[in-house]
Design an enzyme around this catalytic site. Structure first.
Site, PDB file in Angstrom:
ATOM      1  N   PHE A  55       0.890  -1.316   0.143  1.00 61.36           N
ATOM      2  CA  PHE A  55      -0.034  -0.069  -0.014  1.00 61.36           C
ATOM      3  C   PHE A  55       0.972   1.259   0.081  1.00 61.36           C
ATOM      4  O   PHE A  55       0.758   2.107   0.652  1.00 61.36           O
ATOM      5  CB  PHE A  55      -0.978  -0.129   1.360  1.00 61.36           C
ATOM      6  N   LYS A  90       7.757  -6.571 -10.588  1.00 63.56           N
ATOM      7  CA  LYS A  90       8.761  -7.216 -11.473  1.00 63.56           C
ATOM      8  C   LYS A  90       9.266  -8.409 -10.914  1.00 63.56           C
ATOM      9  O   LYS A  90       9.392  -9.576 -11.509  1.00 63.56           O
ATOM     10  CB  LYS A  90       9.731  -6.250 -12.204  1.00 63.56           C
ATOM     11  N   GLU A 106       0.422  -6.575 -16.711  1.00 55.37           N
ATOM     12  CA  GLU A 106       0.595  -5.501 -17.525  1.00 55.37           C
ATOM     13  C   GLU A 106       1.366  -4.180 -16.849  1.00 55.37           C
ATOM     14  O   GLU A 106       2.256  -3.487 -17.318  1.00 55.37           O
ATOM     15  CB  GLU A 106      -1.004  -4.942 -18.093  1.00 55.37           C
ATOM     16  N   GLY A 132       4.623   0.658 -17.691  1.00 56.50           N
ATOM     17  CA  GLY A 132       3.651   1.648 -17.061  1.00 56.50           C
ATOM     18  C   GLY A 132       2.183   1.403 -17.903  1.00 56.50           C
ATOM     19  O   GLY A 132       1.770   0.344 -18.072  1.00 56.50           O
ATOM     20  N   GLY A 137      13.103  14.437  -8.715  1.00 56.79           N
ATOM     21  CA  GLY A 137      12.398  13.209  -8.284  1.00 56.79           C
ATOM     22  C   GLY A 137      12.131  12.284  -9.522  1.00 56.79           C
ATOM     23  O   GLY A 137      11.637  11.358  -9.290  1.00 56.79           O
ATOM     24  N   GLU A 170      16.290   8.247  -8.378  1.00 58.79           N
ATOM     25  CA  GLU A 170      16.531   7.737  -7.093  1.00 58.79           C
ATOM     26  C   GLU A 170      18.057   8.501  -6.613  1.00 58.79           C
ATOM     27  O   GLU A 170      18.845   8.784  -7.201  1.00 58.79           O
ATOM     28  CB  GLU A 170      16.668   6.353  -6.819  1.00 58.79           C
ATOM     29  N   ASP A 183      16.773  -2.175 -14.194  1.00 58.52           N
ATOM     30  CA  ASP A 183      15.242  -2.007 -14.204  1.00 58.52           C
ATOM     31  C   ASP A 183      15.022  -2.518 -15.840  1.00 58.52           C
ATOM     32  O   ASP A 183      14.036  -3.344 -15.669  1.00 58.52           O
ATOM     33  CB  ASP A 183      14.968  -0.621 -13.829  1.00 58.52           C
ATOM     34  N   LYS A 194      12.548  -5.759 -16.828  1.00 56.41           N
ATOM     35  CA  LYS A 194      11.393  -5.613 -17.945  1.00 56.41           C
ATOM     36  C   LYS A 194      11.565  -6.652 -18.959  1.00 56.41           C
ATOM     37  O   LYS A 194      10.551  -7.004 -19.647  1.00 56.41           O
ATOM     38  CB  LYS A 194      11.163  -4.184 -18.187  1.00 56.41           C
ATOM     39  N   GLY A 209       4.756   6.417 -12.983  1.00 53.75           N
ATOM     40  CA  GLY A 209       3.762   7.153 -12.283  1.00 53.75           C
ATOM     41  C   GLY A 209       2.467   6.309 -11.659  1.00 53.75           C
ATOM     42  O   GLY A 209       2.306   5.184 -11.953  1.00 53.75           O
TER      43      GLY A 209
END
Lengths: 171, 325
Positions: free
Chosen positions: B9, B115, B139, B144, B197, B200, B211, B215, B306
């Site tokens: 969460f 992932k 998905e 995204g 932002g 990181e 990353d 993917k 996002g």
């Protein structure tokens, strides 16, 4: 001097000493033999043997060479200039000068069928990494892939970052 | 009544919950009545009588949820039809892997944005879902909001996908396209991205291509290439100089971090991209080019990260579970 890569196909009688009759004149005119392929499976009805000879020579001397071969009784079936038809660019980043850039570039030369045709180096400071964009031409996509593989290998060894193109049919 | 449990969460989990609330009328019309029956984070949870707004409010004020019951207990004890799993990615699978396995074994569908579990055990999880006659939807793990996984599985279902080449990391694309535009060094643009932002504090995961490689593994397995994370040939963007863009431009190229999979290739590396090529996109966008045998080249682009974008991808999975049957 404008050197060209030529593939010459001649039909020779299948007995000793015939090939020399072709190779000697090429060599005398400063030609550099790259490869010879006997097409034994393709003998002509008159029992002649087709032989494919690849060599590099000054383009101005080619006509004279072919003339002299013909006048000495050699049956010349075809003469073709190998064109470098496939071209691409790669980017190199790293200590290019200290790692001998001419050696790096020469590594891709495959008997004149692939070579570096253009290069632009950008060196912002002596001690820092430099950047070069290198254009490579080859006789077809297969040869181009082969050349890129050679370059990739040498860059790995010299710790140069090689940035390859994302073009459709390449790599 | 479709009963949904949300595990994880943070930004994504909250984004999904908010979108369910905001779009509830349309969702009801399209797939029927639904209810969020439980929400959990790593140390607390809420179930029974509660509203989504209430859960988000408690989490924001107190940094946790109402009850002490943890996520794995909640999955065991509460009945639900769909688990929305939105915990943080860890390449070894992490807790998320455990949550997904539990839910699939229980016979509930899973929608994940994580992932890690897919990178570590793609085949095992798909087999587990099949054995239990449920669906594992993912998905949101790639690109995204950009349609990727369902594009392959639905629209390109009978195509052989010969290669996929994509920009799968918005941070790298932002840095490279800013370097292209401004002619500034990598470090300077990285600092800018960190302030905004977009990157990181520790940018390794993005700029070393980790990353994008994760993917790529998910895409590879989706198109039937059996590949593992360690198989990816990976080069990051740290060594790219501003001069590189300058000399590349003279030949009509720019530089982008491209993830590529085909029968012979599995790599993430900076590549020369012709300026007129659709993959020469700018900013934090993601994009992918699918080369197929019968449909030619398909190109998609969209926002790769996002809160809302990721949640919208999860919502499209929810729709798919109930409508494609």
């Amino acid at each position: 001097m404008n050197e060209v890569l030529i593939t010459l196909i001649v039909e020779l009688e299948d007995r000793p000493g015939q090939l020399l009759k072709v190779l000697e004149p090429i060599s005398k005119m400063g030609g550099n033999i790259v490869g010879i392929v006997h097409q034994r499976g393709k003998k002509t009805p008159l029992n002649r043997l087709p032989v494919e000879i690849s060599f590099k020579i000054d383009s101005k001397k080619l006509e004279k060479l072919i003339g002299s071969l013909r006048s000495s009784g050699i049956l010349v079936r075809s003469v073709n200039e190998v064109k470098l038809t496939a071209t691409t660019s790669v980017l190199l980043i790293g200590h290019l000068i200290h790692t001998d850039i001419s050696d790096t570039i020469q590594s891709i030369d495959i008997d004149g069928e692939a070579e570096c045709v253009e290069m632009h180096v950008n060196m912002p400071e002596i001690s820092g990494p430099s950047t070069a964009i290198v254009s490579i031409s080859a006789a077809g996509n297969e040869k181009l892939k082969e050349a890129l593989e050679k370059l990739r290998e040498i860059c790995r060894r010299k710790k140069i970052t090689m940035i390859e193109p994302v073009n459709e049919d390449l790599v | 009544m479709i009963r949904i449990a949300i595990v994880g969460f943070g930004t994504v989990g909250q984004g999904f919950a908010e979108l369910l609330e905001r779009k509830k009328e349309e969702i009801r019309k399209k797939i029927g009545e639904f209810k969020v029956v439980a929400i959990a984070d790593s140390k607390s949870s809420i179930s029974g009588e509660f509203s989504i707004d209430e859960a988000i409010k408690i989490k924001r004020i107190e940094g946790r949820l109402r009850d002490d019951r943890k996520a794995d207990e909640l999955i065991d004890e509460v009945d639900f039809d769909i688990l929305a799993e939105a915990t943080h990615t860890r390449l070894d699978g992490g807790n998320g892997l455990n949550y997904i396995k539990k839910a699939l074994k229980k016979g509930s569908h899973v929608i994940t944005s994580n992932k890690g579990p897919l990178v570590s055990e793609f085949k095992g999880l798909m087999n587990l879902a099949e054995r239990n006659s449920v669906k594992l939807m993912y998905e949101a793990t790639v690109g995204g909001a950009m349609p990727t996984i369902k594009l392959i599985k639905r629209y390109l279902a009978f195509c052989e996908i010969e290669s996929v080449r994509g920009i799968l990391n918005g941070t790298c694309n932002y840095i490279l396209s800013r370097m292209e535009e401004e002619g500034l060094p990598y470090e300077q643009i990285l600092n800018e991205a960190q302030e905004l932002g977009i990157a990181e504090a520790d940018p390794t995961y993005d700029v070393e291509g980790v990353d994008a490689a994760a993917k790529l593994i998910i895409i590879a397995n989706t198109i039937g290439v059996d590949a593992k994370f360690e198989d990816v040939e990976r080069v990051g963007i740290r060594k790219i100089t501003p001069e590189a863009f300058k000399v590349a431009k003279e030949k009509g190229y720019t530089i982008r971090l491209i993830a590529e999979v085909s029968k012979e290739t599995l790599r993430v590396s900076p590549r020369l991209v012709p300026l007129s090529h659709p993959l020469a996109i700018k900013g934090t966008m993601n994009a992918a080019m699918f080369k197929t045998d019968t449909a030619g080249n398909i190109f998609v682009a969209g926002r790769g990260a996002g809160k809302e974008e990721t949640a919208s991808a999860m919502l499209s999975d929810l729709y798919d579970i109930y409508v494609s049957n």
